[in-house]
Write an enzyme that holds these catalytic residues in place. Sequence first.
Site, mmCIF file in Angstrom:
data_model
loop_
_atom_site.group_PDB
_atom_site.id
_atom_site.type_symbol
_atom_site.label_atom_id
_atom_site.label_comp_id
_atom_site.label_asym_id
_atom_site.label_seq_id
_atom_site.Cartn_x
_atom_site.Cartn_y
_atom_site.Cartn_z
ATOM 1 C CB CYS A 106 20.969 -4.935 4.013
ATOM 2 S SG CYS A 106 22.187 -6.004 3.571
ATOM 3 C CG HIS A 148 15.896 -8.270 0.898
ATOM 4 N ND1 HIS A 148 16.481 -6.945 2.266
ATOM 5 C CD2 HIS A 148 17.969 -8.049 1.171
ATOM 6 C CE1 HIS A 148 17.752 -6.131 2.086
ATOM 7 N NE2 HIS A 148 18.405 -6.914 2.422
ATOM 8 C CD GLU A 149 18.581 -11.992 0.913
ATOM 9 O OE1 GLU A 149 19.626 -12.064 0.262
ATOM 10 O OE2 GLU A 149 17.998 -11.686 1.679
ATOM 11 C CG HIS A 152 22.083 -8.467 -1.768
ATOM 12 N ND1 HIS A 152 22.018 -7.855 -1.087
ATOM 13 C CD2 HIS A 152 20.823 -8.888 -0.879
ATOM 14 C CE1 HIS A 152 21.870 -7.018 -0.916
ATOM 15 N NE2 HIS A 152 21.612 -7.959 0.286
HETATM 16 ZN ZN ZN Z 1 20.603 -7.788 1.830
#
Ligand code: ZN
Length: 181
Positions: A106, A148-149, A152
Amino acid sequence: MSESLKVAPLKIAELGNPVLRAPAASIDHIHDPAIQKLIDDLIDTAIKTNGVGIAAPQVFQSLQLFIVASRPNLRYLHAPTMKPTPMINPQLVALSDEKVSGWEGCLSVPGICGQVARSREIEIRYTDRHGKSQQKVFTDFVARIIQHEFDHINGKVFLDRVESTFDLMSDAEYHTQIVCG
Ligand code: ZN
């Protein structure tokens, strides 16, 4: 001079910055020039940093927006190449029970990668940059990027998903030990 040469990569928020831990706000006015510019800048930043995805909170904008930009890389040699795709106000409508473990890094967690279990297939509903609603199914590496995004914009990072700290490695060790993803 091309447009891309005029745009500097955006500054990246790193682990410890509160913006990475806050739930992001939904975007009401997609056609707002500031939002369209943010989308262009995120795409440009993903390309210049060799990222396969980037979320708005990573550039200090606590908004529900991320870019998915899969392409083959050292971790995933067979990843599909896709045009950088902005996803706005996304909702994960389905996640497969089947999970696969894979390595993630990341931009906001420099120098560290970790092995994370993610659903192999997901279905996502989002608004595209033209304001049109989209609903699509993705699998494998692209499904991993999206999960993953999506984390966030909900104040999570991949470190929260590793089962054990033994599943973490420095980038340098990773490149020494792991030949392919
Ligand atoms: Zn990331």
